[in-house]
Design a protein around this motif. Sequence first.
Motif, PDB file in Angstrom:
ATOM      1  N   GLY A 152       8.228  16.292  -1.246  1.00 10.78           N
ATOM      2  CA  GLY A 152       7.753  15.323  -0.272  1.00 10.78           C
ATOM      3  C   GLY A 152       6.255  15.089  -0.371  1.00 10.78           C
ATOM      4  O   GLY A 152       5.595  15.501  -1.325  1.00 10.78           O
ATOM      5  N   THR A 153       5.706  14.434   0.647  1.00  5.77           N
ATOM      6  CA  THR A 153       4.294  14.059   0.655  1.00  5.77           C
ATOM      7  C   THR A 153       3.645  14.495   1.957  1.00  5.77           C
ATOM      8  O   THR A 153       4.150  14.180   3.042  1.00  5.77           O
ATOM      9  CB  THR A 153       4.137  12.526   0.517  1.00  5.77           C
ATOM     10  N   LEU A 154       2.528  15.206   1.862  1.00  8.10           N
ATOM     11  CA  LEU A 154       1.745  15.526   3.056  1.00  8.10           C
ATOM     12  C   LEU A 154       0.927  14.301   3.434  1.00  8.10           C
ATOM     13  O   LEU A 154       0.247  13.708   2.591  1.00  8.10           O
ATOM     14  CB  LEU A 154       0.842  16.721   2.803  1.00  8.10           C
ATOM     15  N   MET A 155       0.992  13.915   4.707  1.00  8.56           N
ATOM     16  CA  MET A 155       0.290  12.745   5.214  1.00  8.56           C
ATOM     17  C   MET A 155      -0.634  13.178   6.341  1.00  8.56           C
ATOM     18  O   MET A 155      -0.234  13.965   7.215  1.00  8.56           O
ATOM     19  CB  MET A 155       1.284  11.723   5.769  1.00  8.56           C
ATOM     20  N   ALA A 156      -1.850  12.661   6.357  1.00 13.44           N
ATOM     21  CA  ALA A 156      -2.806  13.035   7.399  1.00 13.44           C
ATOM     22  C   ALA A 156      -3.621  11.828   7.834  1.00 13.44           C
ATOM     23  O   ALA A 156      -4.028  11.000   7.005  1.00 13.44           O
ATOM     24  CB  ALA A 156      -3.747  14.122   6.887  1.00 13.44           C
ATOM     25  N   PHE A 213      -5.326  10.545   4.355  1.00 11.79           N
ATOM     26  CA  PHE A 213      -5.093  10.989   2.975  1.00 11.79           C
ATOM     27  C   PHE A 213      -3.672  11.481   2.807  1.00 11.79           C
ATOM     28  O   PHE A 213      -2.954  11.758   3.776  1.00 11.79           O
ATOM     29  CB  PHE A 213      -6.095  12.069   2.559  1.00 11.79           C
ATOM     30  N   SER A 214      -3.259  11.567   1.545  1.00 14.83           N
ATOM     31  CA  SER A 214      -1.952  12.117   1.206  1.00 14.83           C
ATOM     32  C   SER A 214      -2.078  12.962  -0.050  1.00 14.83           C
ATOM     33  O   SER A 214      -2.974  12.758  -0.876  1.00 14.83           O
ATOM     34  CB  SER A 214      -0.928  10.990   0.990  1.00 14.83           C
ATOM     35  N   HIS A 215      -1.184  13.929  -0.172  1.00 14.18           N
ATOM     36  CA  HIS A 215      -1.062  14.703  -1.416  1.00 14.18           C
ATOM     37  C   HIS A 215       0.321  15.326  -1.450  1.00 14.18           C
ATOM     38  O   HIS A 215       1.116  15.186  -0.516  1.00 14.18           O
ATOM     39  CB  HIS A 215      -2.187  15.735  -1.577  1.00 14.18           C
ATOM     40  N   ALA A 216       0.639  16.021  -2.510  1.00 13.43           N
ATOM     41  CA  ALA A 216       1.967  16.589  -2.667  1.00 13.43           C
ATOM     42  C   ALA A 216       2.268  17.601  -1.568  1.00 13.43           C
ATOM     43  O   ALA A 216       1.384  18.323  -1.097  1.00 13.43           O
ATOM     44  CB  ALA A 216       2.099  17.260  -4.032  1.00 13.43           C
ATOM     45  N   PHE A 227       0.871  -1.171   0.000  1.00 18.53           N
ATOM     46  CA  PHE A 227       0.000   0.000   0.000  1.00 18.53           C
ATOM     47  C   PHE A 227       0.912   1.225   0.000  1.00 18.53           C
ATOM     48  O   PHE A 227       1.701   1.421   0.921  1.00 18.53           O
ATOM     49  CB  PHE A 227      -0.899  -0.010   1.247  1.00 18.53           C
ATOM     50  N   GLU A 228       0.805   2.060  -1.035  1.00 17.29           N
ATOM     51  CA  GLU A 228       1.696   3.202  -1.189  1.00 17.29           C
ATOM     52  C   GLU A 228       0.947   4.516  -0.974  1.00 17.29           C
ATOM     53  O   GLU A 228      -0.079   4.765  -1.606  1.00 17.29           O
ATOM     54  CB  GLU A 228       2.311   3.224  -2.601  1.00 17.29           C
ATOM     55  N   TRP A 229       1.469   5.374  -0.108  1.00 15.03           N
ATOM     56  CA  TRP A 229       0.908   6.710   0.102  1.00 15.03           C
ATOM     57  C   TRP A 229       1.658   7.788  -0.661  1.00 15.03           C
ATOM     58  O   TRP A 229       1.153   8.892  -0.832  1.00 15.03           O
ATOM     59  CB  TRP A 229       0.943   7.072   1.590  1.00 15.03           C
ATOM     60  N   THR A 230       2.884   7.519  -1.069  1.00 13.11           N
ATOM     61  CA  THR A 230       3.730   8.531  -1.689  1.00 13.11           C
ATOM     62  C   THR A 230       3.985   8.170  -3.145  1.00 13.11           C
ATOM     63  O   THR A 230       3.623   7.089  -3.620  1.00 13.11           O
ATOM     64  CB  THR A 230       5.069   8.672  -0.955  1.00 13.11           C
ATOM     65  N   TRP A 287      -6.638  21.468  -3.536  1.00 13.87           N
ATOM     66  CA  TRP A 287      -6.638  22.111  -2.225  1.00 13.87           C
ATOM     67  C   TRP A 287      -5.367  21.672  -1.486  1.00 13.87           C
ATOM     68  O   TRP A 287      -5.363  20.717  -0.726  1.00 13.87           O
ATOM     69  CB  TRP A 287      -7.907  21.751  -1.465  1.00 13.87           C
ATOM     70  N   GLN A 288      -4.291  22.402  -1.737  1.00 17.02           N
ATOM     71  CA  GLN A 288      -2.966  22.003  -1.280  1.00 17.02           C
ATOM     72  C   GLN A 288      -2.604  22.828  -0.041  1.00 17.02           C
ATOM     73  O   GLN A 288      -1.834  23.778  -0.118  1.00 17.02           O
ATOM     74  CB  GLN A 288      -1.952  22.219  -2.400  1.00 17.02           C
ATOM     75  N   TYR A 289      -3.167  22.435   1.105  1.00 15.91           N
ATOM     76  CA  TYR A 289      -2.968  23.187   2.332  1.00 15.91           C
ATOM     77  C   TYR A 289      -1.739  22.719   3.109  1.00 15.91           C
ATOM     78  O   TYR A 289      -1.246  21.609   2.924  1.00 15.91           O
ATOM     79  CB  TYR A 289      -4.201  23.053   3.226  1.00 15.91           C
ATOM     80  N   THR A 290      -1.311  23.558   4.036  1.00 13.35           N
ATOM     81  CA  THR A 290      -0.223  23.213   4.944  1.00 13.35           C
ATOM     82  C   THR A 290      -0.740  22.247   6.011  1.00 13.35           C
ATOM     83  O   THR A 290      -1.955  22.138   6.245  1.00 13.35           O
ATOM     84  CB  THR A 290       0.319  24.463   5.633  1.00 13.35           C
ATOM     85  N   PRO A 291       0.155  21.559   6.714  1.00 14.17           N
ATOM     86  CA  PRO A 291      -0.292  20.685   7.808  1.00 14.17           C
ATOM     87  C   PRO A 291      -1.135  21.402   8.857  1.00 14.17           C
ATOM     88  O   PRO A 291      -2.149  20.862   9.320  1.00 14.17           O
ATOM     89  CB  PRO A 291       1.024  20.164   8.395  1.00 14.17           C
ATOM     90  N   ASP A 292      -0.755  22.605   9.250  1.00 16.23           N
ATOM     91  CA  ASP A 292      -1.516  23.332  10.267  1.00 16.23           C
ATOM     92  C   ASP A 292      -2.920  23.663   9.781  1.00 16.23           C
ATOM     93  O   ASP A 292      -3.894  23.553  10.554  1.00 16.23           O
ATOM     94  CB  ASP A 292      -0.794  24.628  10.656  1.00 16.23           C
TER      95      ASP A 292
END
Length: 223
Positions: free
Chosen positions: A213-217, A148-151, A32-35, A180-185
């Motif tokens: 990198g990859t944003l992970m949540a 979820f993950s995104h760029a 299972f790949e998230w990135t 919708w490419q938001y910051t982690p915060d």
Amino acid sequence: MPHAPHTLAQYWDTYMPHRGQGEQQAPTVDRFEWTQFPGHGPGAEMLGQPRSALDLGPAEGKEAVYLARQGIEVTGVDLSPAQVTRARRWWQHVPHLTFVQADARDYLTTTATWDAIYSVWGAVWFTDPEDLLPLIAQHLTTGGTFAFSHAEPTPAAHGPQPMRGKWLEDPHSELTVLRWQYTPDTWADLLKRHGFTDIQVHVLAAPNPGDLGTLMATARRAY
């Protein structure tokens, strides 16, 4: 030269590159790949131990297939008819797996619930979270996991941003695809406001310096 698409579904029909000419072969699924970097980062353990899962924007369907092979009942919902047709053809003999062609928001009007809802560079990235997050919260089982993950967001790409791609570069095309490419915060604040708990959002650095990198949540529906 393909014509510029006139609908969002047509865009996703043509966005994923084809693997040469003629009949395409299903890809290998062993993780299972998230990135965007195979073998990098966490795997399916981010979802806990669900009995059912909903994949929002599965495209080729590899992550959905991985879970289904573990005995999890998985539904993959994709806006693109071409992507869904291909996934059904490739994975028609995999039990516990269903692919549906629909907008994620429309599909989430069903009465069904899932133990996990996830998106790998998929619909969560391309749908206004003010619309999507309340629906996801409503359709998770109590204590269920949303991931979820995104760029990785860059300094020039915070919030809704136009998607780039050769099918969008026709000056006569009126289609705009937003991410919708938001910051982690910002994501953490959005998730909290829409009723999620146990929220963890961070950027996983790429394995090679200079790569994005990859944003992970991950978050859970409040008990």
